[in-house]
Design an enzyme around this catalytic site. Structure first.
Site, short mmCIF file in Angstrom:
data_model
loop_
_atom_site.label_atom_id
_atom_site.label_comp_id
_atom_site.label_asym_id
_atom_site.label_seq_id
_atom_site.Cartn_x
_atom_site.Cartn_y
_atom_site.Cartn_z
N ARG A 152 23.23 44.83 25.89
CA ARG A 152 22.54 44.73 27.17
C ARG A 152 21.31 43.85 27.05
O ARG A 152 21.08 42.97 27.87
CB ARG A 152 22.14 46.14 27.66
CG ARG A 152 23.33 46.99 28.07
CD ARG A 152 22.90 48.39 28.50
NE ARG A 152 22.73 49.31 27.39
CZ ARG A 152 22.00 50.43 27.45
NH1 ARG A 152 21.36 50.74 28.55
NH2 ARG A 152 21.93 51.22 26.41
N GLU A 178 15.44 32.31 51.39
CA GLU A 178 15.73 30.90 51.03
C GLU A 178 17.22 30.70 50.83
O GLU A 178 17.66 29.98 49.94
CB GLU A 178 14.97 30.47 49.78
CG GLU A 178 13.48 30.66 49.84
CD GLU A 178 12.83 30.05 51.08
OE1 GLU A 178 13.42 29.11 51.66
OE2 GLU A 178 11.76 30.54 51.51
N THR A 231 17.76 37.29 48.69
CA THR A 231 18.12 37.22 50.11
C THR A 231 17.48 36.04 50.82
O THR A 231 18.10 35.40 51.66
CB THR A 231 17.68 38.54 50.81
OG1 THR A 231 18.33 39.64 50.16
CG2 THR A 231 18.05 38.53 52.28
#
Ligand SMILES: Cc1cc2nc3c(=O)[nH]c(=O)nc-3n(C[C@H](O)[C@H](O)[C@H](O)COP(=O)(O)OP(=O)(O)OC[C@H]3O[C@@H](n4cnc5c(N)ncnc54)[C@H](O)[C@@H]3O)c2cc1C
Ligand SMILES: Cc1cc2nc3c(=O)[nH]c(=O)nc-3n(C[C@H](O)[C@H](O)[C@H](O)COP(=O)(O)OP(=O)(O)OC[C@H]3O[C@@H](n4cnc5c(N)ncnc54)[C@H](O)[C@@H]3O)c2cc1C
Lengths: 682, 682
Positions: free
Chosen positions: A331, A440, A438
């Site tokens: 990870r 631009e 979200t």
């Protein structure tokens, strides 16, 4: 904690400073540390109560900080770069945020010289304070659908700004809610009953003295959000407000007050440039955004020990650092590799942008003004270079901000329970960053722009046109080999990795083209394919940028051979991990075999994790985040994680100044409440 | 908004009520609505200020609510199920949370009859209020590593509870920070210098009258968190605190005060049972948790319109509902399918649990007491059934809570900008849910338990032992066919889908076994493979549970044929979408061909989206969330999204009661601040 990080740093010989300089240049580092020294001394910037205060208090502090930052900027004569370094260190959206970015930029780029004189100049001096009001309650992505109108009144040469419905209310506008006294308002220009689409107007919205909203203007803050609560995103409604002709920003289009005609002078597409620039900045920053989380989690996971290794010999006492578990490594170390990949890609993106800006100064590629729409095939053509830049910035903005946002949450979770504490420093940072996926251009929708560009390029290649850039080049290569196939030695040769990614992009592009042009599938039916295509292409661009950085002469000039080796390993880890995650597209396109993927997964990636493990802490140190900036118990440079957690919880926590009455039958809730004292401590 | 949802509901004939009853039973629905009617009337439960208040205020309200809830419970004589329904409607972690769960359960299950009399009884009446103090600053997952000691004093027959280091501080303990006056403390039992591992002790920590911490006990709230801020998670340090012999919870093990010997009577493994039960509950709830987000996002995306469809005919005016875009559908409708899949899986899990509980009452499978550890191979064996239940609950807890947590964020993002507002109702819910991925076994670590069980099962199958349950059955099937291979008609026959998932589990299990037993790879080197294996197996379990529900007679008895058809489509969508997401494992195991995956991706899944689209709103309506529960502007049943957003922002927002002085040179921040009035509005 302290000892463990010392040992970590002793285990590797990676020259941290050299690497930092390679990443940020010596000048950049000096700038940062110079400014840090100034900010650290200012009480108003102390971060200790950030995690505790409620919204009104946080906003108040944020305003105080914004003011002080402006004062320091004037006092020290800070440049734009200095200012940006300061805001990065402060790491908090503030009430002047949109004034300092979109408001100023729009005035500068879209105003005539007279308008710049009248608006831009006082705005630069904070005599007027503004915001950029485009989005409405009912419309965001679809800019052409905006409902606010600006109706031309020929009789008195004014515009009437009006919000015809509730959904026409401006919404989400940063700095508007409480702070701004001016706004650039995007509104449908209506002349003699005919609409000419959205245009920018400068509107004064609050009194310069009382700061109360002007007549017929309704303004407010839109309320609490997932993050970004130090910013007053606002709403704005107009009830037939008149503004003079002068207030329509007229560099690109205007209304002739004599003839009442709409004028659109030809000019270089600087508007277009602004949006591309904003997206490029997002790409540029994504590596650093993610690196904060990776730094915190990597240091903490080197300090955190849990369980003995089950295969460890009897005599090896003590618990294992959780960073030693491969399930933590897969990870974190892959994200560590991604931070470097994104950083180099961001640099490449910025260079591309600048090269194009220079070329464009001569160019006269005329483009429309409302480029935020999704409307893929219908938009302007523009020059070839521009289109490539546009698609690159869209695809990379989408990919890079998605990787950064999701990566931060992975980092948070890798810290186990303590990751959930605000003192981890990851959660608040993640929450503030999320809207980047979200705004631009929504990350899903941007993929349509990329696909459109690739389809267009593929069509030109199919027609036999000569490749003019990298995109058409990789498409031609694929086409030329489509009868022979290809074999890429992805585990043996680094350049074959890049080639395999290119092959996959080309394969998916021609598949999509077949669906669209031969099978005549509806655009909407292909959106999912387009998203995959855009993602694939952008992953190729990242891999390519990383590889090109490794090949550049500056690398070997600035880094010693061992560090270069480590950089190659990061490259391989990032690329092969991406490849195994997207395995099925690589098979389907015959870029690699099933066996290669299996080997990548079970052998190559696992070996790279092991080889990179000893350098992990130094590799995050090279990102050079001062503790002051991270504001994280878990990510402290000195590893004193637990002491710091305990200190913050027990000494700085207002909730501990209350005593409750715990019994359900008692109406008393708090027997004692001294929590207000913490506010004054600030 | 309103009209659009009406149209949506008109488009489909799905009998919402019938479906709700199938999901929750008529009794369950009646219960919920009865309780809702009571809660709605109580002013203290009004949610309107939840999104605005700071932490201290929120905690105060949460305490008031907890008290009122308890009063109502007594007043109405609510059952455990009633109480649970009430807390689900309130949807806010509260200060009694851990008292009402782990504290009571532990006293009940681990106390002797005398101890139950002394502690459990008054606790049930809230005369004492407690918490469950296991985790420490330095240890969470590794329970055996806890540092708090409980040292037996033979001379006066007491235990001394002590925190030897800072890292021994209890940490994260729910309800401890401000509320509890008692704690069940897990501490290392030390007798005559020898440690016997962690055991539970009941310790009074605060004065029952003054509520101040008792002498030598240091307590506090641990500070702000990513969510869960209405709960007072706390820390706790002991400086040699003496408690009587009686306070060690002695149902399973005890110290003989005469001989000073450690006693561990054999007994059914109820401790083990508790943990499995808690995990099963998480599985049970995951579908509903996700369904909240899916309900909100689906309704909003049916109300939200943006852009015209680019292939729509000229005459079809107006913007498209964003739910019509396939790129929105692939995110939301697949999650909608997942909510049903998880719901049926949760039911199946609970049944399995209960069946086993019944069997276990006769059983005498002795197991250890500290089962939270990751320590996979070393743990107890227990009966076969138990082991299967344990692995199933671990695997499904990990998978289901990951799907729910990540799905909620996908829902939030699908709402575009407005998803970021707290009024979406998704963000706050997501933030509160996130720790579920970490507690009761970190989702990554639980996978080791699943892998261990599968390896063990595979070894028994290899030895030729007869299958005793489904797990050994699918492993044997695979082994029997390993020379012949298999062909699954996943696009044609539903049962073949289940079989393909089983095949993949078996394939990965034997691969892992080869690595571990033949190649003698270290456990740590296999963690990533184990995670994949656990995920694959759990996905199989979900697909199987869904399919079995469809095959059950009650389905056709309770649902009309058209609804049954829709359920089958949800099943296919969930399974095939999972299959294409995990494509590479399905290839590698030869469960399906490349061509099948391609067809699933480009054809089957896309067609299912189209077929399910008209039913989307009714399918979320069937989850039957009252608006009061969702507390979301975007998810309102009546679709009045924008009106509600506007109302909340403009009428309920304390930040709008301040007026700032915006100029950087002015030292005044707020010229006016009336925000306090909003507090009193509550
Ligand atoms: C914190 C924050 C600050 C902001 N600051 C400002 C500011 O200062 N000034 C300003 O003007 N604006 C601002 N915005 C607004 C922001 O620019 C918009 O929210 C953003 O452009 C997204 O538009 P939307 O909300 O209309 O999303 P929508 O377009 O409504 O998207 C909703 C969903 O529909 C999907 N969708 C929509 N159209 C299509 C399509 N054609 N094809 C496929 N899918 C589609 C999207 O992918 C998304 O899932 C801000 C927003 C936030 C969250
Ligand atoms: C909101 C909240 C409420 C809580 N309430 C309570 C409560 O009321 N009472 C209570 O006692 N506790 C409570 N807890 C604590 C919770 O149970 C622990 O946080 C949880 O068990 C995880 O343990 P940890 O934090 O020690 O994680 P760690 O074990 O430190 O995990 C850190 C990282 O290391 C990895 N890791 C660790 N060991 C291994 C291994 N052997 N192999 C591979 N990877 C490994 C993990 O995957 C993780 O990524 C609460 C926690 C939270 C967040």
């Amino acid at each position: 904690g302290h000892e463990l990080l010392k040992q970590e740093r002793a285990k590797s010989k990676l020259p941290v400073e050299q690497l930092s300089q390679f990443l940020f240049t010596r000048g950049g580092l000096e700038r940062k540390h110079g400014i840090l020294a100034i900010l650290e001394k200012e009480k108003v910037f102390y971060k200790s109560q950030n995690y505790f205060a409620g919204r009104v208090d946080r906003f108040e502090t944020a305003l105080a900080r914004a003011k002080r930052l402006r004062q320091l900027t004037v006092q020290h004569g800070w440049s734009v770069e200095d200012f940006r370094a300061a805001t990065e260190l402060i790491s908090e959206p503030g009430p002047y945020g949109l004034h300092e970015s979109m408001f100023l930029i729009t005035l500068r780029d879209q105003g005539t010289p007279q308008q710049r004189e009248k608006f831009y100049k006082p705005a630069l001096n904070y005599e007027i304070i503004g915001c950029y009001a485009q989005t409405e309650l009912g419309h965001g992505s679809n800019v052409r659908g905006l409902e606010t109108t600006a109706t031309w009144n020929a009789e008195d040469q004014t515009f009437t700004i009006h919000s015809p419905h509730l959904t026409a209310s401006k919404w989400w506008i940063g700095s508007l809610g409480r702070t701004a006294n001016h706004a650039v308002v995007m509104a449908q220009l209506v002349i003699a009953g005919r609409s000419h689409g959205p245009h920018p107007f400068v509107v004064q919205i609050r009194d310069l003295k009382t700061h109360e909203p002007l007549e017929n203007i309704h303004i407010g803050d839109i309320g609490p959000k997932f993050g970004y609560n130090t910013m007053d995103n606002g709403f704005l409604l107009f009830n037939n407000v008149k503004i003079p002709h002068f207030n329509m920003l007229a560099r690109f289009s205007s209304v002739d007050p004599q003839t009442n005609r709409y004028m659109r002078p030809s000019s270089p597409s600087l508007v277009y440039g602004t949006l591309t620039w904003v997206r490029s900045t997002i790409v540029m920053q994504a590596g650093g955004v993610l690196a904060r989380g990776v730094t915190i989690a990597t240091r903490y996971c080197a300090v955190r020990r849990q369980f003995q290794d089950r295969d460890a010999p009897e005599w090896e006492k003590g618990e294992n650092q959780v960073l030693n578990y491969t399930m933590v490594q897969i990870r974190l170390l892959t994200l560590l590799a991604a931070t470097y990949a994104l950083h180099f890609t961001g640099k490449g993106m910025m260079q591309l942008y600048e090269t194009n800006q220079n070329k464009m100064s001569q160019d006269v590629g005329q483009v429309g003004s409302a480029q935020r729409g999704a409307g893929p095939e219908e938009t302007h053509s523009g020059s070839d270079l521009l289109a490539d830049l546009h698609a690159t910035s869209c695809g990379l903005k989408s990919l890079a901000s998605t990787i950064a946002a999701e990566g931060l949450e992975t980092c948070r979770r890798a810290c186990g329970g303590h990751g959930y504490s605000s003192f981890s420093g990851i959660g608040p940072w993640f929450a503030d960053y999320l809207p980047t996926t979200t705004w631009e251009g929504d990350n899903y929708m941007l993929s349509q722009q990329v696909a459109r560009y690739l389809l267009k390029s593929a069509r030109s290649v199919m027609k036999g046109e000569k490749p003019t850039n990298d995109t058409t080049q990789i498409l031609s290569n694929f086409l030329a080999k489509s009868d022979i196939g290809a074999a890429f030695d992805v585990l043996g040769r680094d350049e074959d990795i890049v080639a395999a990614f290119a092959w996959r992009t080309a394969f998916l592009t021609f598949e999509a083209l077949k669906h669209r042009d031969e099978q005549k599938k509806a655009w909407n039916d292909l959106l999912v394919d387009f998203y995959r295509l855009s993602r694939a292409h952008s992953q190729y661009l990242v891999v390519k940028n990383f590889y090109e950085t490794l090949q550049s002469p500056s690398l070997t000039a600035e880094l010693d051979p061992e560090t270069v080796t480590v950089m190659y390993k990061l490259f391989r880890l990032h690329s092969l991990h991406t490849l195994e995650n997207e395995a099925s597209e690589f098979y389907t396109s015959s870029a690699v075999t099933v066996r290669q993927i299996q080997l990548a997964r079970t052998s190559a990636v696992m070996r790279l994790l092991e080889e990179l493990r000893p350098h992990a802490v130094r590799l995050v140190d090279a990102w050079d985040f001062p503790d002051w900036q991270l504001d994280s118990s878990l990510g402290r440079y000195d590893g004193k994680v637990y002491e710091d957690m305990f200190y913050r919880a027990s000494e700085q926590n207002p909730l501990n100044a209350i005593t409750v009455d715990p019994y359900p039958d008692s109406p008393v809730l708090f027997k004692k409440n001294d929590s207000a004292q913490f506010k004054s401590k600030l």
